[in-house]
Design a protein around this motif. Structure first.
Motif, PDB file in Angstrom:
ATOM      1  N   MET A   1       0.910  -1.214  -0.207  1.00  0.00           N
ATOM      2  CA  MET A   1       0.151   0.075  -0.209  1.00  0.00           C
ATOM      3  C   MET A   1       0.870   1.048   0.292  1.00  0.00           C
ATOM      4  SD  MET A   1      -3.094   1.215   2.897  1.00  0.00           S
ATOM      5  CE  MET A   1      -3.820  -0.335   2.726  1.00  0.00           C
ATOM      6  N   CYS A   2       0.585   2.161  -0.775  1.00  0.00           N
ATOM      7  CA  CYS A   2       1.219   3.465  -0.980  1.00  0.00           C
ATOM      8  C   CYS A   2       1.131   4.246   0.174  1.00  0.00           C
ATOM      9  CB  CYS A   2       1.209   4.097  -2.291  1.00  0.00           C
ATOM     10  SG  CYS A   2      -0.313   4.888  -2.581  1.00  0.00           S
ATOM     11  N   ALA A   3       2.017   5.427   0.365  1.00  0.00           N
ATOM     12  CA  ALA A   3       1.856   6.167   1.472  1.00  0.00           C
ATOM     13  C   ALA A   3       0.614   6.865   1.588  1.00  0.00           C
ATOM     14  CB  ALA A   3       3.074   7.053   1.671  1.00  0.00           C
ATOM     15  N   LYS A   4      -0.013   7.251   0.085  1.00  0.00           N
ATOM     16  CA  LYS A   4      -0.901   7.916   0.039  1.00  0.00           C
ATOM     17  C   LYS A   4      -2.306   7.259   0.461  1.00  0.00           C
ATOM     18  CE  LYS A   4       0.205  11.519  -3.245  1.00  0.00           C
ATOM     19  NZ  LYS A   4      -0.063  12.068  -4.545  1.00  0.00           N
ATOM     20  N   CYS A   5      -2.316   5.868  -0.047  1.00  0.00           N
ATOM     21  CA  CYS A   5      -3.490   5.258   0.337  1.00  0.00           C
ATOM     22  C   CYS A   5      -3.262   4.882   1.618  1.00  0.00           C
ATOM     23  CB  CYS A   5      -3.265   3.857  -0.572  1.00  0.00           C
ATOM     24  SG  CYS A   5      -3.766   3.931  -2.149  1.00  0.00           S
ATOM     25  N   LYS A   6      -2.402   4.442   2.629  1.00  0.00           N
ATOM     26  CA  LYS A   6      -2.229   4.414   3.944  1.00  0.00           C
ATOM     27  C   LYS A   6      -2.794   5.550   4.792  1.00  0.00           C
ATOM     28  CE  LYS A   6       0.783   3.432   7.640  1.00  0.00           C
ATOM     29  NZ  LYS A   6       1.062   1.841   8.173  1.00  0.00           N
TER      30      LYS A   6
ATOM     31  N   LEU B   1      -5.011   7.677   3.449  1.00  0.00           N
ATOM     32  CA  LEU B   1      -6.486   7.539   3.215  1.00  0.00           C
ATOM     33  C   LEU B   1      -7.326   6.700   4.066  1.00  0.00           C
ATOM     34  CD1 LEU B   1      -6.618   8.166  -0.680  1.00  0.00           C
ATOM     35  CD2 LEU B   1      -7.549   9.520   0.994  1.00  0.00           C
ATOM     36  N   GLU B   2      -6.636   5.509   4.019  1.00  0.00           N
ATOM     37  CA  GLU B   2      -7.138   4.285   4.987  1.00  0.00           C
ATOM     38  C   GLU B   2      -7.271   4.697   6.431  1.00  0.00           C
ATOM     39  OE1 GLU B   2      -9.310   1.054   5.336  1.00  0.00           O
ATOM     40  OE2 GLU B   2      -8.351   1.728   3.549  1.00  0.00           O
TER      41      GLU B   2
ATOM     42  N   ILE C   1     -24.105  11.244  10.881  1.00  0.00           N
ATOM     43  CA  ILE C   1     -23.775   9.848  10.843  1.00  0.00           C
ATOM     44  C   ILE C   1     -23.756   9.936   8.976  1.00  0.00           C
ATOM     45  CG2 ILE C   1     -24.471   7.607  10.196  1.00  0.00           C
ATOM     46  CD1 ILE C   1     -25.445   7.747  13.243  1.00  0.00           C
ATOM     47  N   ASP C   2     -24.537  10.613   8.435  1.00  0.00           N
ATOM     48  CA  ASP C   2     -24.976  10.693   6.953  1.00  0.00           C
ATOM     49  C   ASP C   2     -23.495  11.650   6.197  1.00  0.00           C
ATOM     50  OD1 ASP C   2     -27.249   9.237   7.091  1.00  0.00           O
ATOM     51  OD2 ASP C   2     -28.364  11.086   6.915  1.00  0.00           O
ATOM     52  N   THR C   3     -23.319  12.383   7.012  1.00  0.00           N
ATOM     53  CA  THR C   3     -21.993  13.444   6.719  1.00  0.00           C
ATOM     54  C   THR C   3     -20.727  12.569   6.819  1.00  0.00           C
ATOM     55  OG1 THR C   3     -23.040  15.354   7.323  1.00  0.00           O
ATOM     56  CG2 THR C   3     -20.615  15.389   7.350  1.00  0.00           C
ATOM     57  N   TYR C   4     -20.596  11.679   7.892  1.00  0.00           N
ATOM     58  CA  TYR C   4     -19.390  10.729   7.801  1.00  0.00           C
ATOM     59  C   TYR C   4     -19.673   9.677   6.802  1.00  0.00           C
ATOM     60  CZ  TYR C   4     -17.160  12.698  11.982  1.00  0.00           C
ATOM     61  OH  TYR C   4     -16.588  13.991  12.632  1.00  0.00           O
ATOM     62  N   GLN C   5     -20.638   9.284   6.334  1.00  0.00           N
ATOM     63  CA  GLN C   5     -20.834   8.299   5.427  1.00  0.00           C
ATOM     64  C   GLN C   5     -20.370   8.985   4.028  1.00  0.00           C
ATOM     65  OE1 GLN C   5     -20.978   5.068   5.690  1.00  0.00           O
ATOM     66  NE2 GLN C   5     -21.244   5.157   7.822  1.00  0.00           N
ATOM     67  N   ARG C   6     -20.743  10.226   3.837  1.00  0.00           N
ATOM     68  CA  ARG C   6     -20.295  10.823   2.564  1.00  0.00           C
ATOM     69  C   ARG C   6     -18.882  11.152   2.443  1.00  0.00           C
ATOM     70  NH1 ARG C   6     -25.096  13.626   3.637  1.00  0.00           N
ATOM     71  NH2 ARG C   6     -24.182  15.248   4.213  1.00  0.00           N
ATOM     72  N   LEU C   7     -18.425  11.570   3.711  1.00  0.00           N
ATOM     73  CA  LEU C   7     -16.878  11.593   3.567  1.00  0.00           C
ATOM     74  C   LEU C   7     -16.094  10.509   3.372  1.00  0.00           C
ATOM     75  CD1 LEU C   7     -14.213  12.990   4.341  1.00  0.00           C
ATOM     76  CD2 LEU C   7     -14.557  12.576   6.977  1.00  0.00           C
ATOM     77  N   ILE C   8     -16.625   9.195   3.858  1.00  0.00           N
ATOM     78  CA  ILE C   8     -15.762   8.011   3.976  1.00  0.00           C
ATOM     79  C   ILE C   8     -16.269   7.582   2.419  1.00  0.00           C
ATOM     80  CG2 ILE C   8     -16.321   5.332   4.326  1.00  0.00           C
ATOM     81  CD1 ILE C   8     -17.064   6.659   7.120  1.00  0.00           C
TER      82      ILE C   8
ATOM     83  N   GLU D   1     -12.783   6.717  -0.220  1.00  0.00           N
ATOM     84  CA  GLU D   1     -12.703   5.528  -0.784  1.00  0.00           C
ATOM     85  C   GLU D   1     -12.679   5.681  -2.321  1.00  0.00           C
ATOM     86  OE1 GLU D   1     -16.090   3.311   0.825  1.00  0.00           O
ATOM     87  OE2 GLU D   1     -14.793   2.473   2.207  1.00  0.00           O
ATOM     88  N   ALA D   2     -13.189   6.704  -2.788  1.00  0.00           N
ATOM     89  CA  ALA D   2     -13.435   7.115  -4.210  1.00  0.00           C
ATOM     90  C   ALA D   2     -11.900   7.585  -4.555  1.00  0.00           C
ATOM     91  CB  ALA D   2     -14.286   8.145  -4.562  1.00  0.00           C
ATOM     92  N   GLU D   3     -11.270   8.434  -3.681  1.00  0.00           N
ATOM     93  CA  GLU D   3     -10.135   8.922  -3.850  1.00  0.00           C
ATOM     94  C   GLU D   3      -8.867   7.807  -4.031  1.00  0.00           C
ATOM     95  OE1 GLU D   3      -6.960  12.230  -1.902  1.00  0.00           O
ATOM     96  OE2 GLU D   3      -8.981  12.226  -1.460  1.00  0.00           O
ATOM     97  N   LYS D   4      -9.273   6.971  -3.298  1.00  0.00           N
ATOM     98  CA  LYS D   4      -8.207   5.747  -3.102  1.00  0.00           C
ATOM     99  C   LYS D   4      -8.253   4.944  -4.391  1.00  0.00           C
ATOM    100  CE  LYS D   4      -7.853   2.387  -0.203  1.00  0.00           C
ATOM    101  NZ  LYS D   4      -8.047   1.519   1.051  1.00  0.00           N
ATOM    102  N   VAL D   5      -9.689   4.740  -5.071  1.00  0.00           N
ATOM    103  CA  VAL D   5      -9.877   4.208  -6.146  1.00  0.00           C
ATOM    104  C   VAL D   5      -9.102   4.859  -7.422  1.00  0.00           C
ATOM    105  CG1 VAL D   5     -11.475   3.247  -7.911  1.00  0.00           C
ATOM    106  CG2 VAL D   5     -11.920   2.693  -5.573  1.00  0.00           C
TER     107      VAL D   5
END
Length: 53
Positions: free
Chosen positions: A1-6, A8-9, A28-35, A39-43
């Motif tokens: 796993m690269c440093a950026k992904c680490k 993000l994780e 909760i909804d706000t945190y779900q959107r953040l998550i 995750e999209a940034e990781k992809v």
């Protein structure tokens, strides 16, 4: 796993940890959107590989 992904994780896990403990549904909804955004940034950094099938 690269440093950026680490990084993000770690942020994703932190947001999940907080979202599990927040009683307010709008938070909760706000945190779900953040998550989802993290995750999209990781992809974006490492798109899934197609196995050709």
């Amino acid at each position: 796993m690269c440093a950026k992904c680490k990084n993000l994780e770690e942020r994703i896990e932190s947001a999940r940890h907080i979202a599990d403990r927040v009683p307010d549904q709008s938070m909760i909804d706000t945190y779900q959107r953040l998550i989802s955004a993290l995750e999209a940034e990781k992809v974006t950094l490492h798109p899934p590989q197609c196995d050709g099938g």
